[in-house]
Design an enzyme around this catalytic site. Structure first.
Site, PDB file in Angstrom:
ATOM      1  CE  LYS A   1      98.016 -17.678  62.903  1.00 26.55           C
ATOM      2  NZ  LYS A   1      99.089 -17.896  64.151  1.00 26.55           N
TER       3      LYS A   1
ATOM      4  CG  ASN B   1      97.378 -23.384  39.751  1.00 29.03           C
ATOM      5  OD1 ASN B   1      96.074 -22.809  40.205  1.00 29.03           O
ATOM      6  ND2 ASN B   1      97.840 -24.528  40.006  1.00 29.03           N
TER       7      ASN B   1
ATOM      8  CG  ASN C   1     104.249 -20.240  59.148  1.00 31.12           C
ATOM      9  OD1 ASN C   1     104.016 -21.336  59.397  1.00 31.12           O
ATOM     10  ND2 ASN C   1     103.252 -19.158  59.698  1.00 31.12           N
TER      11      ASN C   1
ATOM     12  NE  ARG D   1      76.597 -22.189  87.020  1.00 31.87           N
ATOM     13  CZ  ARG D   1      75.714 -21.508  86.660  1.00 31.87           C
ATOM     14  NH1 ARG D   1      74.756 -22.183  86.674  1.00 31.87           N
ATOM     15  NH2 ARG D   1      75.197 -20.481  87.158  1.00 31.87           N
TER      16      ARG D   1
END
Ligand code: UD1
Ligand code: CA
Length: 428
Positions: free
Chosen positions: A323, A349, A358, A17
């Site tokens: 992250k 800051n 990255n 389902r």
């Protein structure tokens, strides 16, 4: 304490389902697999020495997930799938001679908690039961096995809905599919299962009758909060479970002193720790495992994607994605930024629109960015990792940083601005 409980987690079923190519138990809530919830909650009881996960449908994918995440779990293949009793029986060989307790449960019940499991195990021991079934009360149960009791109120059997008489169907105590067994005593039941029932399957529930007819004590333990037994069989149920989980987390955090401005539009994963006096603004989405220190302000419209550790008084503003990064006290990432695989010191800051680049798409490698205490980035700057900004260093607006910047230095990449006087007067 010596760990002397093993688990059998049933996860071989097809999950038709769900209408999905992904195996049912690998569907996610807050980016964590359903099976991950079950394994984590079971392991957190602190009693488990080994988990057996019964796999079948799309076995390789489920195996890969288990192998990559759980050292104390072993997958066992059930093929073909002849029912829940046959599924649990796949662990019979591995458990030969085992003297402890075995907990059996389904891999698709992400809302069951460690707290409940602990009480369940405690109750089983206190009552010297050979078999305890976790049951729940529902006003109008559907599709569940019913808990049948004798005239003295003692558990006598579990009857599947498809096999039940109208009177049995009217019973509102159901089987959640979670069992605790004294293995040495109850395991012979698995050699005595048959498939003489409406579905032609080997029912795990039949171990109850066997236990009682062999003079052993079988009992049920009723779940306090019946939402914990919620099983996922469809996408609608997946969404419902996510909502229940989200509300549970938010209620706990509110109780713990976290300010959540708009609980409706805020999503926080259960594996996120948040200190009191943190303020979470609307439309914030926090998934995975994170730790947020006191007096932080997050959002509106912020996203933390896991592996995020924030010190005290950190500000994560609107349209910021973070992250796998550590950020120390009183650092601001206020607007429109991406910070990934990074370490930010204190009093840093981050200017609007700063990006830590990255990821190397060609090699699929990820690299780290380090920004030391007191450093700052100008707006719209890119840090091409691996790269480091020294203490109190600064980079000007629009800078692309591809080399380390020493402490107290200014880094700047900027094409000179040309001004063409009267340019538009000429053209008119
Ligand atoms: C089962 C119980 C029912 C209980 C309900 C709670 C039986 C006979 N019935 O019913 O009393 O109320 O759970 O949700 O046990 N699975 C396998 N191999 C198989 C069959 C199933 O691994 O051959 C796994 C499924 O992937 C699933 C779990 O066992 O995780 C339960 O199977 P399911 O078919 O959903 O059982 P129910 O009919 O819901
Ligand atoms: Ca089911």
């Amino acid at each position: 304490m010596e760990k002397n409980v093993k688990s059998i987690i049933l996860a071989a079923g097809k999950g038709t389902r769900m209408k999905s190519e992904t195996p049912k138990v690998l569907h996610k809530i807050f980016n964590k697999e359903l099976l991950g919830y079950v394994l984590d909650e079971v392991n957190k009881t602190g009693e488990i020495s080994e988990n057996f996960v019964i796999v079948g449908h799309k076995a390789e994918e489920v195996e890969k997930f288990v192998e990559n995440h759980y050292e104390n779990a072993k997958c066992l293949l059930q093929s073909p799938q002849l029912g829940t009793g046959h599924a649990a029986f796949q662990a019979y060989e591995d458990l030969k001679g085992f003297e402890g307790e075995v907990i059996i449960l389904n891999g698709d019940i992400p809302l069951l908690t460690t707290g409940t499991l602990k009480k369940f195990i405690e109750n089983h021991r206190k009552n010297n039961a050979a078999l305890t079934v976790l049951s729940a009360i529902f006003e109008n149960p559907q599709n569940y096995g019913r808990i049948i009791r004798d005239e003295n109120g003692n558990l006598s059997a579990i009857v599947e809905e498809k096999d039940a008489t109208p009177e049995q169907k009217a019973v509102n105590e159901i089987n959640t599919g979670v069992y605790l067994l004294d293995w040495a005593k109850v395991s012979p039941a698995f050699l005595n299962l048959d498939s003489n029932n409406a579905q032609g399957e080997y029912y795990l529930t039949d171990i109850v009758k066997w236990t009682i007819s062999n003079g052993l004590k079988a009992q049920s333990f009723i779940l306090e909060d019946n939402t914990e037994s919620f099983g996922i069989n469809s996408k609608a149920q997946l969404a419902q479970a996510a909502k229940i989980l989200k509300n549970r987390v938010i209620n706990r955090l509110l109780e713990d002193g976290v300010t959540i401005v708009d609980p409706e539009t805020t999503y926080i994963s259960p594996d996120t720790e948040i200190a009191p006096d943190v303020i979470i603004y609307p439309c914030t989405y926090i998934e995975g495992k994170n730790k947020i220190g006191k007096d932080c302000k997050i959002g509106p419209f912020a996203r933390l994607r896991g592996g995020v550790e924030l010190g005290e008084g950190v500000k994560i503003g609107n349209f910021v994605e973070i992250k796998n990064s550590k950020i120390k006290n009183h650092t601001n990432v206020s607007h429109l930024s991406y910070v990934g695989d990074s370490e930010l010191g204190s009093n840093v800051n981050i200017g609007a629109g700063t990006i830590t680049a990255n990821y190397n798409h060609a090699t699929k490698e990820k690299f780290c960015t380090k920004i030391n205490d007191g450093a700052s980035t100008g707006s719209n700057s890119v840090l091409v990792a691996p790269v480091e900004l020294g203490e109190n260093a600064s980079i000007g607006a629009g800078t692309v940083v591809s080399k380390d910047i020493p402490a107290f230095a200014l880094g700047l990449t900027r094409a000179p601005l040309k001004i063409f006087a009267d340019w538009f007067k000429k053209s008119k």
